[in-house]
Scaffold this active site. Structure first.
Site, PDB file in Angstrom:
ATOM      1  N   ASP A   1     -14.883 -54.275  48.331  1.00  0.00           N
ATOM      2  CA  ASP A   1     -14.741 -52.896  48.804  1.00  0.00           C
ATOM      3  C   ASP A   1     -13.294 -52.651  49.212  1.00  0.00           C
ATOM      4  O   ASP A   1     -12.775 -53.328  50.097  1.00  0.00           O
ATOM      5  CB  ASP A   1     -15.685 -52.722  50.012  1.00  0.00           C
ATOM      6  CG  ASP A   1     -15.583 -51.318  50.598  1.00  0.00           C
ATOM      7  OD1 ASP A   1     -15.597 -50.362  49.812  1.00  0.00           O
ATOM      8  OD2 ASP A   1     -15.481 -51.187  51.821  1.00  0.00           O
TER       9      ASP A   1
ATOM     10  N   ASP B   1     -21.856 -48.115  50.997  1.00  0.00           N
ATOM     11  CA  ASP B   1     -21.231 -47.224  50.002  1.00  0.00           C
ATOM     12  C   ASP B   1     -22.291 -46.405  49.275  1.00  0.00           C
ATOM     13  O   ASP B   1     -22.149 -45.195  49.099  1.00  0.00           O
ATOM     14  CB  ASP B   1     -20.433 -48.041  48.971  1.00  0.00           C
ATOM     15  CG  ASP B   1     -19.104 -48.524  49.545  1.00  0.00           C
ATOM     16  OD1 ASP B   1     -18.940 -48.400  50.773  1.00  0.00           O
ATOM     17  OD2 ASP B   1     -18.256 -49.007  48.789  1.00  0.00           O
TER      18      ASP B   1
ATOM     19  N   THR C   1     -12.967 -46.256  47.249  1.00  0.00           N
ATOM     20  CA  THR C   1     -11.831 -46.664  48.081  1.00  0.00           C
ATOM     21  C   THR C   1     -10.777 -47.396  47.254  1.00  0.00           C
ATOM     22  O   THR C   1      -9.585 -47.223  47.475  1.00  0.00           O
ATOM     23  CB  THR C   1     -12.313 -47.576  49.220  1.00  0.00           C
ATOM     24  OG1 THR C   1     -13.237 -48.524  48.704  1.00  0.00           O
ATOM     25  CG2 THR C   1     -13.007 -46.779  50.286  1.00  0.00           C
ATOM     26  N   THR C   2     -11.221 -48.204  46.285  1.00  0.00           N
ATOM     27  CA  THR C   2     -10.243 -48.890  45.428  1.00  0.00           C
ATOM     28  C   THR C   2      -9.547 -47.864  44.540  1.00  0.00           C
ATOM     29  O   THR C   2      -8.330 -47.909  44.357  1.00  0.00           O
ATOM     30  CB  THR C   2     -10.944 -49.952  44.550  1.00  0.00           C
ATOM     31  OG1 THR C   2     -11.731 -50.775  45.396  1.00  0.00           O
ATOM     32  CG2 THR C   2      -9.940 -50.805  43.824  1.00  0.00           C
TER      33      THR C   2
END
Length: 540
Positions: free
Chosen positions: A61, A391, A94-95
């Site tokens: 994550d 997530d 998020t990445t």
């Protein structure tokens, strides 16, 4: 004759400015992006991060990795902030947001080196971002909520897309259904804190289960506990903040006595006080007694004799969730245990899960709540499963609130890239190049998906550009077959709001980093008042 150099700042202050400062900031951000680059997508790798205390975390994550990397460079910290904001706002992507910001900066670098003023770049980027967001809203597909089955399928597909890049990708169908069920159990506001997640080591991932109600680990218990019933139907629940032990009275007062009879009467009084409390609880009709404070052995035995169940030292968070779910209120004394302060549920039972015993409250009347019980081999693995499910839960919540979706797997980025590239050709001046640069930067997502899976990225991107030029707007990378595919048909779906937030946040971060042309570091003065010599040196 040379001008003497005038020093305005305190000795030891470090400042670097101008173009080298900008380039150095961009390079620092590239280093951060390289740290998370390989975690993107279904074939992404995981990172093992070991902190100073030796605690190991395995994660995929982006936000978790960024938090755990101890970043000191001031400009690079903005990337950590956007990853955190994406995590808080949307939960997933998020990445992607860090990668997109890194690509934007990378594309700007040659222009900065050639002397283009940063403000011109910033203006072009802001303009392009507005165009991109407008375009996403235009092409996003809205799913009708009327059809319950179809709406549920949409949510499951969104959850499965999120989970496909996580450690639990093999069980994504199992977990996607579980997450959707969990979110569907909540009421309209979808409060996150009403989904409890409990982790129990041992067993297989498939042994994870969803409890419709509250579940928590059996608390510390005294003798007599074995005799208590472990299952009730429609019990009344007393929630207390009261210590039911003998020692509590004698520790709260100092008593001086001069003969044994007086001492005996004090001991008797203590017992009577305790028994009065216990009787009050028994008479209230409560069948399950939960207390934040300890419940001693006398009380445990007393309840066992009278067919009651008790648990002391219940964790605050669990007690509050039980309170919200079952109703009633937490009492600090036992004098006023009327019916309206007792909670209720349809079924209470204590069951063995793995090596632990768990107390389950099912069919709660007040607030809708549920608990995910996760199983798995190692501690790190269960922790990562929890992060992955967080997530997925966030994405399902977003998809319920905003029911428009776009295709993932690099499809939406390729379409936006094509759109910006075509649009840039209609603009004169430097903005044409800069909006073109942003178009190129958006291709970083499909490119990285290919790189992480070991495909020939150039080859696949060329195919994608061709398809998008021909009007195939949902074509993206097909990771399973090393080719391209219509990802909308393949059900790789993401809520549009994820992409809007990611691109907006990445663009904001880029503009912020570009608008900084000087970093000034003040050395902290030591306690003697003397400066500490030079600062940490220039950011490198």
């Amino acid at each position: 004759m040379m001008q003497p150099r005038i020093i305005l700042l305190k000795e030891g202050t470090d400042s670097s400015q101008g173009k080298p400062q900008l380039i150095s900031n961009i390079n620092a951000c590239q280093a951060i992006v390289d740290a998370v680059r390989t975690t993107l997508g279904p074939r992404g790798m995981d990172k093992l991060i070991v902190d100073g205390g030796g605690k190991a975390t395995v994660s995929n994550d982006g936000a978790t990795i960024m938090k755990l990397l101890d970043i000191v460079h001031p400009a690079a910290k903005t990337l950590v902030d956007i990853a955190k904001s994406q995590d808080a706002e949307v939960g997933d992507g998020t990445t992607s947001v860090v990668l997109i910001a890194g690509a934007f900066l990378k594309q700007c670098k040659p222009y900065i080196e050639e002397g283009v003023h940063p403000q011109i770049i910033i203006r072009a980027f802001r303009k392009a971002t507005a165009l991109v967001v407008k375009k996403i809203r235009e092409i996003a597909v809205t799913i009708k909520e009327e059809d319950v089955v179809e709406h549920r399928q949409l949510l499951i597909k969104c959850a499965a897309t999120t989970l496909s890049s996580k450690l639990v990708a093999h069980q994504k169908d199992f977990f996607a259904k579980m997450v959707v069920d969990a979110v569907m159990m909540l009421d309209d506001l979808l409060p996150l804190d009403m989904i409890g997640i409990k982790k129990i080591q041992g067993g297989a991932l498939e042994d994870s289960m969803l409890v419709d109600g509250v579940a928590f680990k059996k608390t510390f218990s005294y003798a007599g506990f074995e005799m208590q019933p472990k299952k009730y139907i429609n019990p009344k629940i007393a929630l207390l903040n009261v210590e039911l032990e003998l020692k509590s009275e004698k520790e709260n007062a100092e008593v001086r006595v001069d003969n044994v009879e007086d001492y005996q009467s004090i001991v008797d009084a203590e017992w009577n006080i305790l028994y009065e409390k216990l009787e009050a609880i028994y008479k209230s009709g409560a069948k399950v007694v939960l207390s934040k404070l300890p419940i001693g052995d006398v009380a445990t035995q007393y309840f066992a004799d009278r067919d009651l169940f008790c648990a002391g030292r219940v964790v605050d968070e669990d007690l509050k969730r039980t309170l919200k779910a079952c109703g009633g209120s937490i009492q600090t004394s036992v004098q006023s245990l009327k019916q309206d302060v007792l909670g209720a549920c349809e079924l209470f039972e204590e069951v063995q899960i793995g090596g632990e015993r768990y107390n389950l409250f099912k069919g709660c009347p007040e607030a809708k709540t549920c608990t995910l019980i996760l199983r798995g081999g190692t501690e790190q693995f269960i922790e990562e499963t929890q992060r992955s499910l967080h997530d997925a839960i966030m994405i399902v919540r977003r998809a319920i609130k905003n029911d428009s979706v776009v295709a993932g797997g690099g499809a939406i980025e390729m379409e936006l890239s094509k759109y910006l590239r075509e649009h840039s050709r209609t603009i004169p001046g430097k903005e044409q190049l800069l909006i073109g640069a942003m178009a190129k930067a958006l291709e970083t997502i499909p490119r990285q998906l290919c790189d992480n899976a070991g495909f020939d990225a150039t080859n696949i991107l060329n195919k994608l550009r061709q398809k998008h030029a021909q009007g195939g707007i949902w074509y993206g990378v097909d990771v399973n077959n090393e080719d391209i595919a219509d990802n909308f048909v393949a059900c790789v779906w993401e809520p549009a709001v994820v992409k809007i937030n990611a691109i907006t946040a990445a663009s904001e971060a880029t503009c912020l980093i570009l608008s900084v042309d000087e970093t000034i570091k003040n050395p902290k003065a030591q306690e003697g008042g003397a400066p500490q010599g030079r600062g940490r040196g220039r950011p490198h």
